[in-house]
Enzyme design. Sequence first.
Site, PDB file in Angstrom:
ATOM      1  N   CYS A   1     -57.279 -27.562  89.300  1.00  0.00           N
ATOM      2  CA  CYS A   1     -55.896 -27.937  89.375  1.00  0.00           C
ATOM      3  C   CYS A   1     -55.705 -28.271  90.723  1.00  0.00           C
ATOM      4  O   CYS A   1     -54.916 -29.254  90.917  1.00  0.00           O
ATOM      5  CB  CYS A   1     -54.910 -26.786  89.146  1.00  0.00           C
ATOM      6  SG  CYS A   1     -55.074 -26.201  87.271  1.00  0.00           S
TER       7      CYS A   1
ATOM      8  N   ASP B   1     -35.252 -41.076  76.307  1.00  0.00           N
ATOM      9  CA  ASP B   1     -34.330 -40.323  75.432  1.00  0.00           C
ATOM     10  C   ASP B   1     -34.467 -39.087  74.991  1.00  0.00           C
ATOM     11  O   ASP B   1     -34.107 -38.437  74.134  1.00  0.00           O
ATOM     12  CB  ASP B   1     -34.712 -41.215  73.998  1.00  0.00           C
ATOM     13  CG  ASP B   1     -36.068 -41.136  73.633  1.00  0.00           C
ATOM     14  OD1 ASP B   1     -36.752 -40.641  74.285  1.00  0.00           O
ATOM     15  OD2 ASP B   1     -36.423 -41.514  72.501  1.00  0.00           O
TER      16      ASP B   1
END
Length: 219
Positions: free
Chosen positions: A45, A139
Site C-alpha cells: 500500500c 451521477d
Amino acid sequence: MTFQIGATAPDFEAETTEGPIRFHDWIGSSWALLFSHPKDFTPVCTTELGTLARLKGEFDKRGVKLIGLSVDPVTKHSLWAEDIRETQGVAPNYPLIGDTDLKISKLYNMLPESTSGDANNRTAADNATVRTVFIIGPDKKIKLALAYPMTTGRNFDEIIRVIDSLQLTAKHRVATPANWRQGEDVIIAGSVSDDEAKTIYPNGWKSPKPYIRIVPQPK
C-alpha cells in the site's frame, strides 16, 4: 463482495486528512476514484499511495478526484505520509479517510456487517478484503469495482485506461476493444442500429462480422 456496476455509490460522512467530508457533496460534478487499504504502514500500500500521488496530474486532467481509505485513524495516516514521502519520493496529495469504526468498509461491503472490534487491534490480514478500487461517475453511480489481494499492487495505468474508456463511452455510443488505448479504433455500440450508425458515421465502418463495427475514435 463489491457493489454491482450501475449501483449508486453509498453516501457517507467521514473524517479525512483534509478535513470532514460528505462523500456525494465532495464528488460534486466530478468523477471520483475511491481506493481502500487494509492497514497503514503496510509495504504494498505504501508503494500504491506514492504511485497515485505521482499520477495525480493525470487524474486531474480527466476531472477525477482521488480519495483513499484505511481503517486506521487520520492521525496515523499523517504519520504514514512521511514514510511514503521518504520511500516513494512524494507524499499523498489527496485526502485519506480514517475509517476507524469500519462503517464505510462495511457500507461498501468490503467487510461483513458483523465485523466488530477496535480498528487499532485489527491486523492487515483481518482487513484483507479492504483492498478495493471504485470508479464513481458524476451521477454517483459505480462504473467499476476491482478487488485486489494484499500481495498484488494495483496497476494505476490500467485504471487510467479504464477511465479514458468510461469517459469516451459516456459521451459517444461506442465501446472499446481489448487493450484499447487513447486514439485507437473503437466499436460502435450494439444499441446503435445500422441505420443510426450510417447517420453518425457517414464514411462507414470496418465490419469483419456483422456484429463488429469498427470506427476511428470519436474526437
